[in-house]
Design an enzyme around this catalytic site. Structure first.
Site, PDB file in Angstrom:
ATOM      1  N   LYS A  99       0.822  -1.220   0.000  1.00  0.00           N
ATOM      2  CA  LYS A  99       0.000   0.000   0.000  1.00  0.00           C
ATOM      3  C   LYS A  99       0.851   1.263   0.000  1.00  0.00           C
ATOM      4  O   LYS A  99       0.417   2.309  -0.444  1.00  0.00           O
ATOM      5  CB  LYS A  99      -0.894   0.006   1.233  1.00  0.00           C
ATOM      6  N   ARG A 100       2.054   1.148   0.552  1.00  0.00           N
ATOM      7  CA  ARG A 100       2.907   2.333   0.620  1.00  0.00           C
ATOM      8  C   ARG A 100       3.418   2.757  -0.764  1.00  0.00           C
ATOM      9  O   ARG A 100       3.767   3.896  -0.987  1.00  0.00           O
ATOM     10  CB  ARG A 100       4.093   2.086   1.558  1.00  0.00           C
TER      11      ARG A 100
END
Ligand code: GLU
Length: 462
Positions: free
Chosen positions: A240-241
């Site tokens: 997700k980063r």
């Protein structure tokens, strides 16, 4: 006939990596005139939810990948799995194992202490005694305990495993009778006639187990393609980063589904140096055996570039309809063609496009100080006044080219450069620097509103 599938587990949302393998499966089926089916793997009641299954279906609708036939839900197929489990038991290919939790823990601990692979030791494989009381047995399948298991993978080539390194008599049904993951995947793939399985290579280690189930039930093996994962720029699995992993987040961010699909098909697959692929082209050209063996790299700049391309090439009618989903309704605006023509060249995404629109349609509430300083040097006010006079005396002012001609006439008459009118005009009309060409902006605003905005700026800034 080629039959492929996408088989997501509804644990949250449709993952971008999932959409990629779904797309590849879809394309391969379509290219071959085959079928692409959707199966929701919702047997794990503790982790799966109906809402998550709906979210996946919704994301599928958004990207426009159409599956054939009804969606298959594993949660509705208990009877089918029970039937095959019984068959394996009856044929002696599976058996009940009465090992208690404590025994299992003890076995594990001993194996770990001896630095052995933790595995079931087969103690109930040939058991014909009296079962211990109070234990709901699990069902284990008789797996080959030695020898080689070979996957003839369409991407990775020959992948071989030693049975003793990876297999044991694994559980196919739990104590409560519920079937386990690898068992149901194999049963469903076989019963649904899936003959080409395209999925992430994070499933490669499951494949030997599924092959054991195929073998035991006498089903024909499909062709497997294990697609390497999507990595971030530093070579780690996408998280997700690094970028959104939820497909619907891409919609929210203003990406068009065609841009996203084009982006995904190029991750690990290419056709010469072609970057833009229409859906028809993808369907015509895609072949899973040309997928790279190594992981592909997620590059959001590429996605932005593709998205800009697809926005620029979308019809204004389509953009106007889509814009409503981003909170802007231009359908009723009589100059929407000029507006969208001017803006779609510049927008990287639909959100940006939606944000640009009010900056043109609404008169500026204030003027950016820096822009004013830069644009209103010298005789800018006089130039603007002269331009107002020019506009007032011109009767045909509709198209961007009409406004352009008026500007040209003014710079010729006043013997000034274009910047002398362009910059103050921009600040007067939009309140700041940047934005689309002045010709289009004026055409969108029309003669009266253009004059009104210039006069207001002249009043405030002189
Ligand atoms: N349900 C699995 C998942 O969501 C995929 C199963 C498969 O493709 O074989 O990861």
């Amino acid at each position: 006939m080629v039959v492929t599938r996408f088989a997501p587990s509804p644990t949250g949302y449709l993952h971008i990596g999932g959409l990629r393998t779904a797309l590849l499966s879809y394309l391969w089926a379509r290219r071959n005139g085959g079928k692409f089916v959707l199966r929701i793997e919702d047997t794990d009641k503790s982790r799966n939810s109906e809402a998550a299954a709906e979210a996946i279906v919704e994301a599928f609708k958004w990207v426009g990948l159409e599956h054939d036939g009804d969606i298959v839900y594993q949660s509705q197929r208990d009877e089918i799995y029970a039937k095959y489990i019984k068959q394996l038991l009856d044929e002696g290919k599976a058996y009940k194992c009465y090992m208690s939790k404590d025994e299992l823990t003890e076995l594990r601990e001993t194996q770990m202490a001896n630095k052995e692979r933790t595995r079931y030791d087969g103690r109930y494989r040939d058991f014909d005694g009296t079962p211990p009381e109070g234990i709901e047995p699990v069902i284990r399948i008789k797996a080959p305990l030695c020898g080689e298991i070979v996957i003839d993978d369409g991407i990775k080539g020959r992948v071989s495993f030693q049975a003793e390194d990876i297999l044991d008599d694994f559980i196919i049904a739990r104590g409560d009778g519920s079937p386990t993951y690898n068992f149901v995947v194999a049963v469903d793939d076989a019963l649904m006639g899936i003959n080409e399985v395209i999925r992430g290579d994070d499933h490669l280690s499951n494949t030997p187990k599924q092959m054991v189930v195929y073998e035991a039930l006498g089903f024909e093996l499909p062709k497997f393609y294990h697609v390497p994962m999507i990595h971030n720029a530093s070579g780690k699995k996408l998280s997700k980063r690094d970028g959104a992993t939820d497909v619907m987040a891409y919609k929210e961010m203003g990406y068009l589904p065609e841009a996203l699909l084009n982006f995904l098909v190029r991750l690990g697959w290419s056709n010469g140096d072609q970057e833009i692929f229409s859906m028809d082209e993808m369907m015509e050209l895609f072949d899973p055996s040309n997928i790279n063996k190594s992981a592909s790299i997620y590059n959001v700049d590429k996605l932005d570039w593709l998205n800009g391309h697809y926005i620029k090439n979308s019809s204004n009618a389509k953009l106007a309809a889509l814009l409503k989903e981003y909170g802007v309704d231009v359908e009723g605006h009589d100059k929407k063609e000029f507006l969208l023509d001017a803006l779609k060249e510049r927008a990287k995404n639909m959100k940006e496009l939606a944000e640009m629109i009010p900056t043109i349609l609404n008169a500026p509430e204030s003027y950016d100080e820096k822009a004013v300083k830069k644009a209103f040097k010298g005789d800018a006010i006089e130039v603007l006044k002269a331009f107002v006079a020019k506009l007032e005396s011109t009767t045909e002012l509709h198209l961007p080219s009409d406004f352009h001609a008026a500007m040209e006439a003014l710079v010729a008459e006043m013997e000034i450069g274009f910047g002398k009118i362009g910059m103050p005009l921009r600040v007067a009309l939009l309140g700041a620097m940047g934005g689309p060409g002045m010709d289009s902006v004026m055409a969108v605003l029309g003669k009266d509103e253009t004059i009104k905005r210039i006069n207001h700026a002249v009043d405030v800034l002189s």
